[in-house]
Scaffold this active site. Sequence first.
Site, PDB file in Angstrom:
ATOM      1  CD  GLN A  33      79.024  38.104  20.874  1.00 20.76           C
ATOM      2  OE1 GLN A  33      80.008  38.454  20.241  1.00 20.76           O
ATOM      3  NE2 GLN A  33      78.653  38.713  21.994  1.00 20.76           N
ATOM      4  CB  SER A  34      77.044  38.536  13.331  1.00 24.05           C
ATOM      5  OG  SER A  34      77.559  38.717  12.037  1.00 24.05           O
ATOM      6  CG  ASN A  35      82.745  35.926  13.630  1.00 20.23           C
ATOM      7  OD1 ASN A  35      83.312  36.348  14.632  1.00 20.23           O
ATOM      8  ND2 ASN A  35      82.330  34.674  13.531  1.00 20.23           N
TER       9      ASN A  35
END
Length: 342
Positions: free
Chosen positions: A90-92
């Site tokens: 879920q990396s921004n």
Amino acid sequence: MLNPTHRVMKCENLLDKVARVPQVDIGHFPTPLEDCPRLTKALGGPRILIKREDCSGLALGGNKVRQLTFTIGEAVHQGADTIVHGAASQSNHCRQAAAACARLGLKCYLRLARDHKSVVQGNLLLDHLAGANVEIVDVPFGDELHTVKVALAEELKAEGLKPYVVGGPHATALAAVGFTWCMAEIHRQQETLGVEADWIYAASAGGTQAGLVLGAKALGMKIKPFGVAPLSWDNRIERIQQAANAAAEILDLEVSIDNDEVRNTDAFVGQGYGMLTPDCAEAIKLVAQTEGIFLDPVYSGKAMAGLIDHIERGQLTSDDTVIFLHTGGTPQLFVYNEELYS
Ligand SMILES: Cc1ncc(COP(=O)(O)O)c(C=O)c1O
């Protein structure tokens, strides 16, 4: 402490140095600096302003837009046509990289570490919508994932592409360049608002804090950066210090940062990276209900929980003025819907 040779710089001179670093124009800057009177009143402590890095424009905003300004800037400068990146699923940072690539006409390959939030929602959904080549891999994020990225870049080279891998200490130094620039913006905004903050709080264990520390020192500002880490890396103080000094070199500044100038705590991580804590959930609700601003469950919510704790303990009082740097991460709210809606 100033170095013996250190002279306080003018803000425009620092901005000139930032302008000389290769970059791409992908964000909306300066981001707003907003007073938060209802949050201030609810907490009964210092005056709180929020620096809205969540409004940095690209792909729902966030702190990584400033870093990508320089990492992708360097890639384009070197003639790359492909970006290889990877982090937590879920990396921004990866979502913003995918969007930056779409906007600049670059190919984007993301290798994301499988974890308890690898669902096609939030950032992972946005990675796909932006057209990135996404693969979830069964290695932890960190050095092992970096090896996967480097190996992929070799394969892409053999196919005739010109890949640039985002990651490692150099990328952290370029993030610090980005937040040195951010501190120069804050310097100007404070002058306009007639404010001189004592502290700036931010979720960081890396380049964001490094740049804030470097910028504040270069400009001789009163403000002291305080980092709230989203994970417990033992070497994070050294990492931040090294990134600050590497950024000083890139920017050709006569400033260096010592270990004891880096204030950072991992006391608000809870059970681990990406694990929601009750205090973080409370902080998200309080800021949403007093200011209509959404924090996130992995980074900015934990940083706000840290700030609230320091106010409750009396470490910060109504004599202080604090800037909270909202680093973004908003898409992650939708992945934590069940934990937050209870
Ligand atoms: C929303 C958000 N806040 C804060 C951070 C921490 O930034 P750093 O530790 O790289 O300074 C990140 C990093 O991924 C992020 O996505």
